[in-house]
Design a protein around this motif. Structure first.
Motif, PDB file in Angstrom:
ATOM      1  N   TRP A 131      35.833  77.188   4.554  1.00  0.00           N
ATOM      2  CA  TRP A 131      35.065  78.057   3.657  1.00  0.00           C
ATOM      3  C   TRP A 131      34.588  77.319   2.399  1.00  0.00           C
ATOM      4  CZ3 TRP A 131      40.318  78.766   4.601  1.00  0.00           C
ATOM      5  CH2 TRP A 131      41.181  78.524   3.541  1.00  0.00           C
ATOM      6  N   LEU A 132      34.963  76.049   2.231  1.00  0.00           N
ATOM      7  CA  LEU A 132      34.509  75.272   1.083  1.00  0.00           C
ATOM      8  C   LEU A 132      33.622  74.130   1.559  1.00  0.00           C
ATOM      9  CD1 LEU A 132      37.783  75.041  -1.067  1.00  0.00           C
ATOM     10  CD2 LEU A 132      35.861  76.611  -1.356  1.00  0.00           C
ATOM     11  N   GLU A 133      32.883  73.553   0.620  1.00  0.00           N
ATOM     12  CA  GLU A 133      32.009  72.434   0.939  1.00  0.00           C
ATOM     13  C   GLU A 133      32.144  71.355  -0.121  1.00  0.00           C
ATOM     14  OE1 GLU A 133      28.089  74.039   1.137  1.00  0.00           O
ATOM     15  OE2 GLU A 133      28.404  75.069   3.056  1.00  0.00           O
ATOM     16  N   GLY A 134      31.674  70.159   0.213  1.00  0.00           N
ATOM     17  CA  GLY A 134      31.574  69.075  -0.744  1.00  0.00           C
ATOM     18  C   GLY A 134      32.888  68.710  -1.412  1.00  0.00           C
ATOM     19  N   LYS A 135      32.834  68.497  -2.725  1.00  0.00           N
ATOM     20  CA  LYS A 135      34.004  68.060  -3.483  1.00  0.00           C
ATOM     21  C   LYS A 135      35.117  69.097  -3.465  1.00  0.00           C
ATOM     22  CE  LYS A 135      32.570  64.031  -4.978  1.00  0.00           C
ATOM     23  NZ  LYS A 135      33.272  62.770  -4.608  1.00  0.00           N
ATOM     24  N   GLU A 136      34.739  70.374  -3.442  1.00  0.00           N
ATOM     25  CA  GLU A 136      35.762  71.424  -3.414  1.00  0.00           C
ATOM     26  C   GLU A 136      36.550  71.369  -2.111  1.00  0.00           C
ATOM     27  OE1 GLU A 136      33.638  74.774  -6.281  1.00  0.00           O
ATOM     28  OE2 GLU A 136      33.468  74.940  -4.092  1.00  0.00           O
ATOM     29  N   ARG A 137      35.861  71.171  -1.017  1.00  0.00           N
ATOM     30  CA  ARG A 137      36.555  71.050   0.269  1.00  0.00           C
ATOM     31  C   ARG A 137      37.400  69.777   0.313  1.00  0.00           C
ATOM     32  NH1 ARG A 137      34.138  72.022   6.344  1.00  0.00           N
ATOM     33  NH2 ARG A 137      35.983  71.284   7.474  1.00  0.00           N
ATOM     34  N   GLU A 138      36.866  68.713  -0.210  1.00  0.00           N
ATOM     35  CA  GLU A 138      37.599  67.444  -0.247  1.00  0.00           C
ATOM     36  C   GLU A 138      38.896  67.586  -1.040  1.00  0.00           C
ATOM     37  OE1 GLU A 138      36.889  63.022  -2.200  1.00  0.00           O
ATOM     38  OE2 GLU A 138      35.170  64.095  -1.359  1.00  0.00           O
ATOM     39  N   ARG A 139      38.813  68.284  -2.172  1.00  0.00           N
ATOM     40  CA  ARG A 139      40.012  68.491  -2.995  1.00  0.00           C
ATOM     41  C   ARG A 139      41.037  69.342  -2.255  1.00  0.00           C
ATOM     42  NH1 ARG A 139      40.831  72.312  -8.301  1.00  0.00           N
ATOM     43  NH2 ARG A 139      42.846  71.428  -8.960  1.00  0.00           N
ATOM     44  N   ALA A 140      40.583  70.448  -1.657  1.00  0.00           N
ATOM     45  CA  ALA A 140      41.509  71.353  -0.968  1.00  0.00           C
ATOM     46  C   ALA A 140      42.190  70.662   0.208  1.00  0.00           C
ATOM     47  CB  ALA A 140      40.752  72.597  -0.498  1.00  0.00           C
ATOM     48  N   GLU A 141      41.426  69.940   0.992  1.00  0.00           N
ATOM     49  CA  GLU A 141      42.018  69.244   2.132  1.00  0.00           C
ATOM     50  C   GLU A 141      42.900  68.087   1.671  1.00  0.00           C
ATOM     51  OE1 GLU A 141      38.783  68.378   4.786  1.00  0.00           O
ATOM     52  OE2 GLU A 141      38.565  70.489   5.372  1.00  0.00           O
ATOM     53  N   GLY A 142      42.571  67.507   0.511  1.00  0.00           N
ATOM     54  CA  GLY A 142      43.420  66.471  -0.067  1.00  0.00           C
ATOM     55  C   GLY A 142      44.751  67.026  -0.545  1.00  0.00           C
ATOM     56  N   PHE A 143      44.771  68.297  -0.907  1.00  0.00           N
ATOM     57  CA  PHE A 143      46.021  68.953  -1.308  1.00  0.00           C
ATOM     58  C   PHE A 143      46.903  69.234  -0.083  1.00  0.00           C
ATOM     59  CE2 PHE A 143      48.422  72.884  -1.996  1.00  0.00           C
ATOM     60  CZ  PHE A 143      49.141  72.561  -3.141  1.00  0.00           C
ATOM     61  N   ARG A 149      55.458  71.664  19.909  1.00  0.00           N
ATOM     62  CA  ARG A 149      54.099  71.909  19.448  1.00  0.00           C
ATOM     63  C   ARG A 149      53.085  71.116  20.254  1.00  0.00           C
ATOM     64  NH1 ARG A 149      52.946  71.198  13.331  1.00  0.00           N
ATOM     65  NH2 ARG A 149      54.209  69.318  13.497  1.00  0.00           N
ATOM     66  N   THR A 150      51.968  71.750  20.524  1.00  0.00           N
ATOM     67  CA  THR A 150      50.890  71.081  21.246  1.00  0.00           C
ATOM     68  C   THR A 150      50.078  70.212  20.284  1.00  0.00           C
ATOM     69  OG1 THR A 150      49.316  72.858  20.840  1.00  0.00           O
ATOM     70  CG2 THR A 150      50.745  73.077  22.782  1.00  0.00           C
ATOM     71  N   GLU A 151      49.253  69.340  20.844  1.00  0.00           N
ATOM     72  CA  GLU A 151      48.374  68.516  20.012  1.00  0.00           C
ATOM     73  C   GLU A 151      47.446  69.398  19.181  1.00  0.00           C
ATOM     74  OE1 GLU A 151      48.352  65.250  19.474  1.00  0.00           O
ATOM     75  OE2 GLU A 151      50.166  65.115  20.694  1.00  0.00           O
ATOM     76  N   GLU A 152      46.981  70.487  19.765  1.00  0.00           N
ATOM     77  CA  GLU A 152      46.093  71.397  19.046  1.00  0.00           C
ATOM     78  C   GLU A 152      46.796  72.031  17.850  1.00  0.00           C
ATOM     79  OE1 GLU A 152      43.269  75.322  19.934  1.00  0.00           O
ATOM     80  OE2 GLU A 152      44.568  74.505  21.497  1.00  0.00           O
ATOM     81  N   GLU A 153      48.072  72.339  17.994  1.00  0.00           N
ATOM     82  CA  GLU A 153      48.835  72.958  16.908  1.00  0.00           C
ATOM     83  C   GLU A 153      49.187  71.963  15.810  1.00  0.00           C
ATOM     84  OE1 GLU A 153      51.030  76.381  19.650  1.00  0.00           O
ATOM     85  OE2 GLU A 153      52.010  74.445  19.312  1.00  0.00           O
ATOM     86  N   ARG A 154      48.997  70.682  16.088  1.00  0.00           N
ATOM     87  CA  ARG A 154      49.389  69.646  15.126  1.00  0.00           C
ATOM     88  C   ARG A 154      48.202  69.003  14.418  1.00  0.00           C
ATOM     89  NH1 ARG A 154      52.823  65.473  18.341  1.00  0.00           N
ATOM     90  NH2 ARG A 154      52.953  64.525  16.273  1.00  0.00           N
ATOM     91  N   VAL A 155      47.006  69.513  14.614  1.00  0.00           N
ATOM     92  CA  VAL A 155      45.841  68.883  13.991  1.00  0.00           C
ATOM     93  C   VAL A 155      45.880  69.066  12.477  1.00  0.00           C
ATOM     94  CG1 VAL A 155      44.412  69.170  16.037  1.00  0.00           C
ATOM     95  CG2 VAL A 155      44.420  70.953  14.284  1.00  0.00           C
ATOM     96  N   LYS A 156      45.264  68.133  11.783  1.00  0.00           N
ATOM     97  CA  LYS A 156      45.219  68.186  10.320  1.00  0.00           C
ATOM     98  C   LYS A 156      44.457  69.411   9.863  1.00  0.00           C
ATOM     99  CE  LYS A 156      42.859  64.957   8.240  1.00  0.00           C
ATOM    100  NZ  LYS A 156      42.494  63.639   7.657  1.00  0.00           N
ATOM    101  N   PRO A 157      44.975  70.157   8.879  1.00  0.00           N
ATOM    102  CA  PRO A 157      44.308  71.390   8.430  1.00  0.00           C
ATOM    103  C   PRO A 157      42.969  71.109   7.747  1.00  0.00           C
ATOM    104  CG  PRO A 157      46.139  70.841   6.974  1.00  0.00           C
ATOM    105  CD  PRO A 157      46.227  69.899   8.149  1.00  0.00           C
TER     106      PRO A 157
END
Length: 230
Positions: A98-110, A86-94
């Motif tokens: 499409w979400l913002e604020g607390k909703e995005r924070e929660r989704a990325e935290g999952f 896998r390349t570095e680009e393929e390994r970046v954190k997801p």
């Protein structure tokens, strides 16, 4: 009734993903990733986003399971195949754009502990990753899950690489039946993110290819990930 697994085409994006949304209706994953619900507007945006993704992705392969009597798409599988490291680009954190604020924070935290676990166990190494397996609720108990798994397992065998996935508790019996081993440490999902009563550990599963000669994944990892195929 007959069932067949085929590569999904552009025209299949909406009906194939309908099976996914039906399969995970009421599940925490949809609540986190799509907190405003799955309506017609979201499905339209999801289909457009998936089409854009298909035009750019190089490692991901999507399959549909079709009921040959009705023509209905009853299941979906999405596989990432890393036949080279896998390349570095393929390994970046997801991220969840499409979400913002607390909703995005929660989704990325999952997603982050799942990403961290995969980085820990596999890093850049060649492997096959089961991104999604979904069977429409109206068609469960027909062996569709196993049919959808076959392509990824066969690909792992051909490449001589591990097949890796994150499981739910409900999926454990199928994956165990298919020869997967459960890793000693899963991905810890915090209650602050899931809104469960307590933290839970998502089981991580790996199936080694025959080229491993019976060696389990963690033993292979301890030996420094020696090549499994010539």
């Amino acid at each position: 009734m007959g069932l067949i697994v085929l590569p999904a085409t552009i025209s299949d994006i909406t009906p194939a993903w309908d099976a996914y949304f039906a399969a995970f209706a009421g599940d925490v994953i949809l609540d986190i990733l799509y907190p405003h619900g799955v309506d017609a507007e979201l499905r339209k945006a999801h289909t457009e986003g998936t089409l854009h993704w298909w035009h750019n992705v190089t490692v991901q392969h999507t399959f549909k399971c079709v009921d040959t009597d009705t023509g209905e798409i009853v299941g979906l599988a999405v596989w990432d195949v890393y036949w080279r490291e896998r390349t570095e680009e393929e390994r970046v954190k997801p991220t969840i754009p499409w979400l913002e604020g607390k909703e995005r924070e929660r989704a990325e935290g999952f997603l982050e502990p799942l990403w961290r676990s995969r980085e820990k166990w596999l890093g850049p190494r060649k492997h096959v990753y089961c991104f999604v397996i979904a069977v429409h609720p109206s068609h469960q108990k027909r062996g569709i899950g196993q049919l959808l798994m076959d392509w990824g397992l066969e690909t792992g065998e051909k490449l001589g690489v591990p097949v890796y996935l994150e499981s739910t508790s409900a999926g454990l019996p199928l994956y165990t039946k298919l020869g997967f081993e459960r890793l000693s440490e899963g991905a810890l999902l915090k209650k602050e993110v899931t809104h469960f009563e307590k933290d839970v550990e998502a089981p991580l599963m790996v199936k080694m290819p025959k080229a491993a000669g019976g060696m389990e994944f963690e033993e292979w990892a301890e030996k420094g990930y020696p090549p499994l195929a010539g």
